[in-house]
Design an enzyme around this catalytic site. Structure first.
Site, PDB file in Angstrom:
ATOM      1  N   LYS A   1     -42.195  48.855  -6.255  1.00  0.00           N
ATOM      2  CA  LYS A   1     -41.660  48.892  -4.895  1.00  0.00           C
ATOM      3  C   LYS A   1     -42.092  50.183  -4.212  1.00  0.00           C
ATOM      4  O   LYS A   1     -41.836  51.280  -4.717  1.00  0.00           O
ATOM      5  CB  LYS A   1     -40.123  48.809  -4.933  1.00  0.00           C
ATOM      6  CG  LYS A   1     -39.472  48.964  -3.567  1.00  0.00           C
ATOM      7  CD  LYS A   1     -37.960  48.917  -3.666  1.00  0.00           C
ATOM      8  CE  LYS A   1     -37.335  49.263  -2.312  1.00  0.00           C
ATOM      9  NZ  LYS A   1     -35.866  49.276  -2.358  1.00  0.00           N
TER      10      LYS A   1
ATOM     11  N   VAL B   1     -25.682  44.067  -9.265  1.00  0.00           N
ATOM     12  CA  VAL B   1     -25.590  44.930  -8.088  1.00  0.00           C
ATOM     13  C   VAL B   1     -26.884  44.991  -7.308  1.00  0.00           C
ATOM     14  O   VAL B   1     -27.025  45.785  -6.395  1.00  0.00           O
ATOM     15  CB  VAL B   1     -25.161  46.357  -8.488  1.00  0.00           C
ATOM     16  CG1 VAL B   1     -23.749  46.369  -8.978  1.00  0.00           C
ATOM     17  CG2 VAL B   1     -26.105  46.912  -9.548  1.00  0.00           C
TER      18      VAL B   1
ATOM     19  N   THR C   1     -29.234  51.100  -2.692  1.00  0.00           N
ATOM     20  CA  THR C   1     -28.581  52.282  -3.250  1.00  0.00           C
ATOM     21  C   THR C   1     -27.540  51.974  -4.323  1.00  0.00           C
ATOM     22  O   THR C   1     -26.975  52.903  -4.909  1.00  0.00           O
ATOM     23  CB  THR C   1     -27.893  53.086  -2.133  1.00  0.00           C
ATOM     24  OG1 THR C   1     -27.039  52.213  -1.381  1.00  0.00           O
ATOM     25  CG2 THR C   1     -28.914  53.716  -1.206  1.00  0.00           C
TER      26      THR C   1
ATOM     27  N   ALA D   1     -33.297  45.690  -6.417  1.00  0.00           N
ATOM     28  CA  ALA D   1     -34.219  46.654  -5.830  1.00  0.00           C
ATOM     29  C   ALA D   1     -33.652  48.057  -6.005  1.00  0.00           C
ATOM     30  O   ALA D   1     -32.441  48.261  -5.954  1.00  0.00           O
ATOM     31  CB  ALA D   1     -34.440  46.352  -4.352  1.00  0.00           C
TER      32      ALA D   1
ATOM     33  N   ILE E   1     -27.612  50.681  -7.449  1.00  0.00           N
ATOM     34  CA  ILE E   1     -27.918  51.186  -8.787  1.00  0.00           C
ATOM     35  C   ILE E   1     -28.032  52.705  -8.751  1.00  0.00           C
ATOM     36  O   ILE E   1     -27.621  53.394  -9.701  1.00  0.00           O
ATOM     37  CB  ILE E   1     -29.187  50.509  -9.333  1.00  0.00           C
ATOM     38  CG1 ILE E   1     -28.864  49.048  -9.691  1.00  0.00           C
ATOM     39  CG2 ILE E   1     -29.732  51.234 -10.557  1.00  0.00           C
ATOM     40  CD1 ILE E   1     -30.067  48.227 -10.117  1.00  0.00           C
TER      41      ILE E   1
ATOM     42  N   VAL F   1      -2.975  47.329 -20.055  1.00  0.00           N
ATOM     43  CA  VAL F   1      -3.402  48.718 -20.195  1.00  0.00           C
ATOM     44  C   VAL F   1      -2.202  49.548 -20.626  1.00  0.00           C
ATOM     45  O   VAL F   1      -1.124  49.462 -20.028  1.00  0.00           O
ATOM     46  CB  VAL F   1      -3.968  49.253 -18.866  1.00  0.00           C
ATOM     47  CG1 VAL F   1      -4.352  50.725 -18.991  1.00  0.00           C
ATOM     48  CG2 VAL F   1      -5.176  48.419 -18.423  1.00  0.00           C
TER      49      VAL F   1
ATOM     50  N   GLY G   1     -19.332  45.508 -18.822  1.00  0.00           N
ATOM     51  CA  GLY G   1     -20.744  45.686 -19.136  1.00  0.00           C
ATOM     52  C   GLY G   1     -21.563  45.683 -17.863  1.00  0.00           C
ATOM     53  O   GLY G   1     -21.391  46.523 -16.993  1.00  0.00           O
TER      54      GLY G   1
ATOM     55  N   SER H   1     -16.652  40.737 -21.671  1.00  0.00           N
ATOM     56  CA  SER H   1     -16.433  39.341 -22.026  1.00  0.00           C
ATOM     57  C   SER H   1     -17.538  38.486 -21.430  1.00  0.00           C
ATOM     58  O   SER H   1     -17.819  38.576 -20.230  1.00  0.00           O
ATOM     59  CB  SER H   1     -15.075  38.862 -21.513  1.00  0.00           C
ATOM     60  OG  SER H   1     -14.956  37.468 -21.676  1.00  0.00           O
TER      61      SER H   1
END
Length: 502
Positions: free
Chosen positions: A78, A47, A344, A50, A346, A188, A14, A39
């Protein structure tokens, strides 16, 4: 075509990356079954708090109401990033968003500024930037254009609480039909011939099958690396910081409408103002300072009372050799990490999602389509990498071995070429659709004391008096406009204060 269409997407993890992907896919793609597995027992890194202006495009894509989003995330506005002590100790400059001055004919404003600086008629670069001028006065408003002029208005992004942003996106995504599954992944399951991921197996024993898997599992890179062994390209020889210590603090005054990046002897500190707290962190290189010392530096340089114990994050800068491998696309920290100096993180998630939408596959997973995606994502990462390296390399500090090392280190040829062209011709060439535009490079280069010997000869078309008048007119317009903007805190209080329904 319909028989091979992707219908089942599974998002592993998530946080900001997972819920950005879920919200975007659910809001733009019809007939997709989207399941997100996360979880609560596994913490998210977060992350960063800003952003850069492109996030407004993502928010618009998924139908976010901006005032509601600011309220829900404790956000502020900003206008840019203010850098302290990066060139030399005592230097302060801003990488402000948006336009600076205006072009004349074929020449951008900065060429006239370079001439004006040589002839003593140009002022501080930021005096011709509405963003920087408003930022220094703690003012903000939504203003697309300065009335009755040809000058752009305010370009802006946001500071926000990343956990609250993920929660806000989760609500939107679930309303659009995304199904969240709580649980840890135990193993997996892969296809015997293709090697593609067929399903993930939860600790409960449940198998969650899918056709396209999106790995948002953070640094663990559960699918792209643990399962598929894609490989990682390490960039720590160019970006040597490998730790960050973060701590929130009480607000010590009105929130500034810009991020601060304050250089210290073995790294730098971020200061990010939110409505309900200030985010602080110290990014540093453990070869030159211990974690205990770094925490001491951070706590000595925050403005308000700490609200929690400092938390340490260890990382490696670099990127996955392929962000898309088989039927797995990695986003966020699973795809790579560039430290948050230019906000950077996001954006790179957003960029990966946008390119995934553009290259959305069918169940055949065409190799040429995947290769094109990986090539484009690599270009984006490498150009952002170069811009971040520039800040470290272009320093004149002699007070610590860290900064000497950064100045003397070899740099990528792509960056070296950009610096050399600027030194010799005052030119900056933006390649393809690389993220940072010419004026952004110009602000960092000149802000850290890299200046060309000359300027473009077309800038001589104005007389010295005409040039001085050109600068004076722009500075007057910018100063007058900035002075009429409301205080940043007043704008928030009126339109989007947390806990207030406007």
């Amino acid at each position: 075509m319909g028989e091979s269409r992707i219908t089942k997407v599974v998002i592993v993890g998530g946080g900001t990356a997972g819920w950005m992907a879920a919200a975007a896919l659910s809001r733009t793609m019809d007939n997709l079954s989207i399941r997100l597995i996360e979880s609560d027992a596994i913490g998210t890194v977060g992350v960063g708090e800003a952003t850069i202006p492109a996030i407004r495009l993502f928010n618009a894509l998924i139908g976010i109401d901006e005032n509601e989003f600011i309220r829900e995330t404790g956000g502020t506005f900003k206008l840019g990033i203010q850098f302290h002590d990066w060139g030399r100790i005592g230097d302060v400059y801003m990488h402000a968003f948006g336009q600076i001055g205006r072009s004349l004919g074929m020449l951008p404003f900065q060429q006239y500024w370079l001439r004006g600086r040589q002839e003593g008629v140009a002022g501080w670069l930021g005096d011709y930037s509405l963003n920087e001028t408003a930022g220094r006065q703690n003012r903000f408003a939504r203003l697309q254009r300065i009335p009755d002029t040809s000058l752009d208005g305010i370009a802006y992004a946001f500071h926000f609480d990343a956990a609250l942003y993920a929660a806000y996106l989760r609500k939107m995504a679930e309303q659009a039909g995304v199904v969240r599954t709580e649980g840890k992944i135990d193993s997996v399951k892969r296809h015997g011939e293709s090697g593609h991921v067929e399903a993930v197996v939860l600790e409960s024993g449940e198998q969650v099958a899918g056709e396209l898997f999106i790995d948002c599992s953070g640094f663990r890179a559960l699918l792209i690396e643990e399962a598929l062994e894609t490989g990682f390209e390490d960039w720590t020889h160019w970006l040597p910081c490998d730790r960050a210590i973060a701590v929130p603090s009480e607000n010590a005054g009105p929130p500034r409408p810009y991020t601060q990046a304050i250089a210290h002897r073995a790294g730098w500190q971020w200061r990010i103002p939110l409505q309900h707290r200030t985010g602080n962190g110290h990014v540093f290189c453990s070869d030159f300072i211990s974690e205990d010392e770094a925490a001491t530096v951070l706590l000595a340089n925050i403005e308000g009372r700490p609200l929690a114990d400092p938390r340490t994050l260890r990382f490696r800068t670099g990127m996955r050799k392929k962000a898309w491998n088989g039927n797995v696309v990695a986003l966020g920290l699973a795809s790579g990490f560039l430290e948050p100096l230019e906000s950077t993180s996001i954006h790179l998630i957003q960029n990966g999602i946008a390119k995934l939408l553009a290259h959305f596959p069918d169940r055949d997973f065409d190799a040429a389509n995947i290769e094109a995606y990986n090539r484009r994502v690599r270009f984006d990462y490498e150009r952002v990498r170069d811009f971040v390296i520039l800040h470290y390399h272009a320093n004149q500090r002699t007070d610590s071995p860290f900064w000497v090392r950064c100045r003397e280190m070899g740099i990528p040829d792509t960056l070296a070429g950009k610096i050399e062209l600027f030194r010799s011709q005052g030119q900056i060439v933006r390649e393809a659709d690389e993220l940072f535009i010419e004026i952004g490079w110009f602000q960092v280069l000149t802000g850290q004391n890299i200046l060309p010997g000359g300027y473009h000869p077309m800038a001589d078309q104005l007389t010295r008096d005409e040039l001085a008048g050109f600068f004076a007119d722009i500075e007057t317009i910018v100063a007058r406009t900035a002075s009429r903007l409301p205080a940043h805190e007043d704008f928030i209080a009126q339109h989007c204060a947390a806990g207030v329904m406007a």
